[in-house]
Scaffold this motif. Structure first.
Motif, PDB file in Angstrom:
ATOM      1  N   PRO A 185       0.832  -1.212   0.000  1.00  0.00           N
ATOM      2  CA  PRO A 185       0.000   0.000   0.000  1.00  0.00           C
ATOM      3  C   PRO A 185       0.862   1.256   0.000  1.00  0.00           C
ATOM      4  O   PRO A 185       2.073   1.209   0.171  1.00  0.00           O
ATOM      5  CB  PRO A 185      -0.790  -0.129   1.308  1.00  0.00           C
ATOM      6  N   ARG A 186       0.196   2.403  -0.209  1.00  0.00           N
ATOM      7  CA  ARG A 186       0.826   3.722  -0.151  1.00  0.00           C
ATOM      8  C   ARG A 186       1.917   3.905  -1.203  1.00  0.00           C
ATOM      9  O   ARG A 186       2.985   4.466  -0.940  1.00  0.00           O
ATOM     10  CB  ARG A 186       1.370   4.013   1.254  1.00  0.00           C
ATOM     11  N   SER A 187       1.643   3.443  -2.412  1.00  0.00           N
ATOM     12  CA  SER A 187       2.590   3.673  -3.509  1.00  0.00           C
ATOM     13  C   SER A 187       2.598   5.157  -3.862  1.00  0.00           C
ATOM     14  O   SER A 187       1.634   5.885  -3.596  1.00  0.00           O
ATOM     15  CB  SER A 187       2.194   2.845  -4.734  1.00  0.00           C
ATOM     16  N   PRO A 188       3.657   5.654  -4.472  1.00  0.00           N
ATOM     17  CA  PRO A 188       3.695   7.063  -4.876  1.00  0.00           C
ATOM     18  C   PRO A 188       2.736   7.334  -6.031  1.00  0.00           C
ATOM     19  O   PRO A 188       2.412   6.436  -6.808  1.00  0.00           O
ATOM     20  CB  PRO A 188       5.146   7.271  -5.304  1.00  0.00           C
ATOM     21  N   GLU A 189       2.292   8.575  -6.129  1.00  0.00           N
ATOM     22  CA  GLU A 189       1.408   8.957  -7.230  1.00  0.00           C
ATOM     23  C   GLU A 189       2.236   9.452  -8.410  1.00  0.00           C
ATOM     24  O   GLU A 189       2.891  10.482  -8.338  1.00  0.00           O
ATOM     25  CB  GLU A 189       0.433  10.055  -6.803  1.00  0.00           C
ATOM     26  N   HIS A 190       2.261   8.680  -9.485  1.00  0.00           N
ATOM     27  CA  HIS A 190       2.875   9.110 -10.719  1.00  0.00           C
ATOM     28  C   HIS A 190       2.418   8.222 -11.865  1.00  0.00           C
ATOM     29  O   HIS A 190       2.066   7.063 -11.662  1.00  0.00           O
ATOM     30  CB  HIS A 190       4.409   9.154 -10.647  1.00  0.00           C
ATOM     31  N   THR A 191       2.418   8.801 -13.067  1.00  0.00           N
ATOM     32  CA  THR A 191       1.964   8.062 -14.237  1.00  0.00           C
ATOM     33  C   THR A 191       3.096   7.292 -14.900  1.00  0.00           C
ATOM     34  O   THR A 191       2.840   6.445 -15.753  1.00  0.00           O
ATOM     35  CB  THR A 191       1.332   9.006 -15.270  1.00  0.00           C
ATOM     36  N   SER A 192       4.347   7.581 -14.518  1.00  0.00           N
ATOM     37  CA  SER A 192       5.495   6.848 -15.041  1.00  0.00           C
ATOM     38  C   SER A 192       6.163   6.096 -13.911  1.00  0.00           C
ATOM     39  O   SER A 192       6.474   6.672 -12.865  1.00  0.00           O
ATOM     40  CB  SER A 192       6.500   7.805 -15.684  1.00  0.00           C
ATOM     41  N   LEU A 193       6.381   4.796 -14.121  1.00  0.00           N
ATOM     42  CA  LEU A 193       7.067   3.975 -13.129  1.00  0.00           C
ATOM     43  C   LEU A 193       8.567   3.929 -13.376  1.00  0.00           C
ATOM     44  O   LEU A 193       9.292   3.251 -12.645  1.00  0.00           O
ATOM     45  CB  LEU A 193       6.502   2.546 -13.146  1.00  0.00           C
ATOM     46  N   LEU A 203       7.330   0.391 -22.233  1.00  0.00           N
ATOM     47  CA  LEU A 203       5.939  -0.013 -22.429  1.00  0.00           C
ATOM     48  C   LEU A 203       5.038   1.143 -22.005  1.00  0.00           C
ATOM     49  O   LEU A 203       5.229   1.722 -20.933  1.00  0.00           O
ATOM     50  CB  LEU A 203       5.613  -1.244 -21.589  1.00  0.00           C
ATOM     51  N   THR A 204       4.073   1.472 -22.849  1.00  0.00           N
ATOM     52  CA  THR A 204       3.011   2.387 -22.452  1.00  0.00           C
ATOM     53  C   THR A 204       1.691   1.636 -22.478  1.00  0.00           C
ATOM     54  O   THR A 204       1.431   0.840 -23.384  1.00  0.00           O
ATOM     55  CB  THR A 204       2.921   3.608 -23.384  1.00  0.00           C
ATOM     56  N   VAL A 205       0.871   1.869 -21.468  1.00  0.00           N
ATOM     57  CA  VAL A 205      -0.457   1.258 -21.382  1.00  0.00           C
ATOM     58  C   VAL A 205      -1.470   2.388 -21.266  1.00  0.00           C
ATOM     59  O   VAL A 205      -1.365   3.232 -20.364  1.00  0.00           O
ATOM     60  CB  VAL A 205      -0.586   0.326 -20.169  1.00  0.00           C
ATOM     61  N   THR A 206      -2.416   2.442 -22.183  1.00  0.00           N
ATOM     62  CA  THR A 206      -3.443   3.475 -22.157  1.00  0.00           C
ATOM     63  C   THR A 206      -4.815   2.828 -22.201  1.00  0.00           C
ATOM     64  O   THR A 206      -4.977   1.685 -22.635  1.00  0.00           O
ATOM     65  CB  THR A 206      -3.299   4.440 -23.344  1.00  0.00           C
ATOM     66  N   GLY A 207      -5.813   3.574 -21.771  1.00  0.00           N
ATOM     67  CA  GLY A 207      -7.159   3.034 -21.812  1.00  0.00           C
ATOM     68  C   GLY A 207      -8.145   3.933 -21.103  1.00  0.00           C
ATOM     69  O   GLY A 207      -7.843   5.072 -20.738  1.00  0.00           O
ATOM     70  N   TYR A 208      -9.341   3.386 -20.902  1.00  0.00           N
ATOM     71  CA  TYR A 208     -10.427   4.077 -20.236  1.00  0.00           C
ATOM     72  C   TYR A 208     -10.979   3.199 -19.120  1.00  0.00           C
ATOM     73  O   TYR A 208     -10.816   1.973 -19.135  1.00  0.00           O
ATOM     74  CB  TYR A 208     -11.557   4.391 -21.221  1.00  0.00           C
ATOM     75  N   VAL A 209     -11.687   3.839 -18.189  1.00  0.00           N
ATOM     76  CA  VAL A 209     -12.435   3.123 -17.169  1.00  0.00           C
ATOM     77  C   VAL A 209     -13.895   3.501 -17.334  1.00  0.00           C
ATOM     78  O   VAL A 209     -14.247   4.694 -17.305  1.00  0.00           O
ATOM     79  CB  VAL A 209     -11.952   3.456 -15.750  1.00  0.00           C
ATOM     80  N   ARG A 236       9.992   0.766  -6.331  1.00  0.00           N
ATOM     81  CA  ARG A 236      10.398   0.715  -7.730  1.00  0.00           C
ATOM     82  C   ARG A 236       9.367  -0.077  -8.531  1.00  0.00           C
ATOM     83  O   ARG A 236       8.954  -1.162  -8.133  1.00  0.00           O
ATOM     84  CB  ARG A 236      11.782   0.070  -7.834  1.00  0.00           C
ATOM     85  N   LEU A 237       8.962   0.485  -9.668  1.00  0.00           N
ATOM     86  CA  LEU A 237       7.938  -0.100 -10.543  1.00  0.00           C
ATOM     87  C   LEU A 237       6.612  -0.296  -9.812  1.00  0.00           C
ATOM     88  O   LEU A 237       5.889  -1.269  -9.998  1.00  0.00           O
ATOM     89  CB  LEU A 237       8.431  -1.423 -11.149  1.00  0.00           C
ATOM     90  N   ARG A 238       6.292   0.705  -8.989  1.00  0.00           N
ATOM     91  CA  ARG A 238       5.005   0.775  -8.292  1.00  0.00           C
ATOM     92  C   ARG A 238       4.521   2.218  -8.344  1.00  0.00           C
ATOM     93  O   ARG A 238       5.323   3.146  -8.226  1.00  0.00           O
ATOM     94  CB  ARG A 238       5.134   0.345  -6.827  1.00  0.00           C
ATOM     95  N   GLY A 239       3.234   2.409  -8.510  1.00  0.00           N
ATOM     96  CA  GLY A 239       2.707   3.764  -8.515  1.00  0.00           C
ATOM     97  C   GLY A 239       1.220   3.788  -8.807  1.00  0.00           C
ATOM     98  O   GLY A 239       0.667   2.854  -9.387  1.00  0.00           O
ATOM     99  N   LEU A 249      -0.116   4.897 -18.574  1.00  0.00           N
ATOM    100  CA  LEU A 249       0.976   4.400 -17.733  1.00  0.00           C
ATOM    101  C   LEU A 249       2.226   4.235 -18.585  1.00  0.00           C
ATOM    102  O   LEU A 249       2.174   3.669 -19.669  1.00  0.00           O
ATOM    103  CB  LEU A 249       0.602   3.049 -17.115  1.00  0.00           C
ATOM    104  N   THR A 250       3.354   4.739 -18.075  1.00  0.00           N
ATOM    105  CA  THR A 250       4.653   4.544 -18.718  1.00  0.00           C
ATOM    106  C   THR A 250       5.491   3.638 -17.829  1.00  0.00           C
ATOM    107  O   THR A 250       5.707   3.934 -16.656  1.00  0.00           O
ATOM    108  CB  THR A 250       5.383   5.883 -18.912  1.00  0.00           C
ATOM    109  N   THR A 251       5.972   2.524 -18.372  1.00  0.00           N
ATOM    110  CA  THR A 251       6.696   1.545 -17.570  1.00  0.00           C
ATOM    111  C   THR A 251       7.601   0.711 -18.490  1.00  0.00           C
ATOM    112  O   THR A 251       8.016   1.184 -19.549  1.00  0.00           O
ATOM    113  CB  THR A 251       5.706   0.661 -16.771  1.00  0.00           C
ATOM    114  N   ILE A 252       7.929  -0.501 -18.085  1.00  0.00           N
ATOM    115  CA  ILE A 252       8.661  -1.448 -18.926  1.00  0.00           C
ATOM    116  C   ILE A 252       7.871  -2.744 -19.017  1.00  0.00           C
ATOM    117  O   ILE A 252       6.977  -2.996 -18.201  1.00  0.00           O
ATOM    118  CB  ILE A 252      10.067  -1.748 -18.364  1.00  0.00           C
ATOM    119  N   VAL A 253       8.211  -3.557 -20.003  1.00  0.00           N
ATOM    120  CA  VAL A 253       7.605  -4.891 -20.097  1.00  0.00           C
ATOM    121  C   VAL A 253       8.120  -5.719 -18.924  1.00  0.00           C
ATOM    122  O   VAL A 253       9.335  -5.837 -18.723  1.00  0.00           O
ATOM    123  CB  VAL A 253       7.975  -5.563 -21.427  1.00  0.00           C
ATOM    124  N   PRO A 254       7.236  -6.277 -18.107  1.00  0.00           N
ATOM    125  CA  PRO A 254       7.696  -7.041 -16.946  1.00  0.00           C
ATOM    126  C   PRO A 254       8.394  -8.330 -17.347  1.00  0.00           C
ATOM    127  O   PRO A 254       8.082  -8.929 -18.384  1.00  0.00           O
ATOM    128  CB  PRO A 254       6.405  -7.326 -16.177  1.00  0.00           C
TER     129      PRO A 254
END
Length: 291
Positions: A87-95, A105-111, A141-144, A156-161
């Protein structure tokens, strides 16, 4: 539910739409996936709005992944949290951090809610393994986490796991609309060999993925169990007035080939749709081309 279109998490072939379906559904579902199909070759950075989480292939070849949101559709399936959530991960759109190894890796979408209307202010908390398959259990690291914008979109901006024993490649996420229960689930990559051996893999949670510029682009739409008013039907309302010097208006159902003016310029319609706020011709090149 499977990738043929019975679940509420993505797209089907645009050509499968029944012409007798209501214009309301055209406005909320068909146009979104038609828009990304029409602009599959346009990089996200060049689009007038957020990437639309629909098929990343060409028109008429919907891949049967992440079937479309539809009014009254089932919510996105839940999956186990796993042992590595913090819990309590940092708030950011890039990991990403400086020097983070791995394939971008970028992941985009809607809710969406149950009536296929976008949800704003939804919390999305992502966590994942690094390129070697390891989770950071001491830091973040790699959490947000992030929130959907006014159009219900996220990016979301990240890497392929990476891979680790017993699991296929995946991303973890918790999704929560304000005041509603948390959806905990996982997102998967198509064409992974371990998809067939991972005991909790669910094909309904496949993202649409393509290679792009040395990295990968993925898309996924979530549907939460949030009741919604279906909203207004098709056709303009008394408040739907065109902008000064223009004929485009919210609530009007446009057909391919229709012409409008907006802010002094002429535009031709590329995809049938019902106009909504934020879909003004200059902002959505998937729907309108300068004439």
């Amino acid at each position: 539910m499977d990738g043929t279109g019975t679940n509420g998490t993505g797209t089907n072939d645009v050509g499968a739409e029944d012409g007798t379906r209501s214009a309301r559904l055209v406005g909320r579902k068909t146009v979104l996936r038609a828009a990304i199909a029409a602009t599959a070759a346009i990089p996200v950075a060049l689009m007038g709005g957020p990437a639309l989480a629909r098929t990343l292939t060409t028109v008429g070849t919907g891949p049967g992944l992440t079937p479309p949101c539809d009014d009254g559709d089932d919510p996105t399936p839940e999956q186990i949290e796993g042992p590595y959530f913090k819990p309590r991960s940092p708030e950011h759109t890039s990991l990403l951090e400086p020097g983070t190894p791995g394939t971008p890796l970028t992941v985009t979408g809607y809710v969406f809610g149950r009536a296929c209307r976008p949800l704003t202010g939804v919390l999305l908390d992502f966590w994942q393994a690094d390129t070697n398959g390891a989770y950071d259990n001491t830091g973040f690291r790699l959490r947000g986490h992030q929130y959907t914008d006014s159009r219900g979109s996220f990016a979301l901006t990240t890497i392929v796991p990476g891979l680790y024993p017993g699991r296929t490649r995946h991303l973890h996420v918790k999704v929560q609309s304000p005041g509603r229960p948390v959806l905990t689930t996982q997102l998967y990559f198509p064409n992974e060999p371990r998809n067939t051996t991972d005991t909790i893999f669910d094909p309904r949670l496949l993202m649409t993925v393509r290679d792009a510029g040395g990295g990968r682009e993925a898309a996924f739409d979530f549907v939460l169990d949030v009741p919604q008013d279906p909203g207004p039907g098709p056709g303009p309302t008394p408040t739907d007035t065109p902008p000064p010097g223009g004929t485009w208006a919210v609530g009007v159902t446009y057909r391919a080939g229709d012409r409008v003016t907006y802010a002094g310029r002429a535009y031709a319609c590329l995809q049938p749709h019902t106009a909504q706020p934020g879909w003004e011709p200059p902002a959505v090149p998937a729907l309108w081309r300068a004439a």
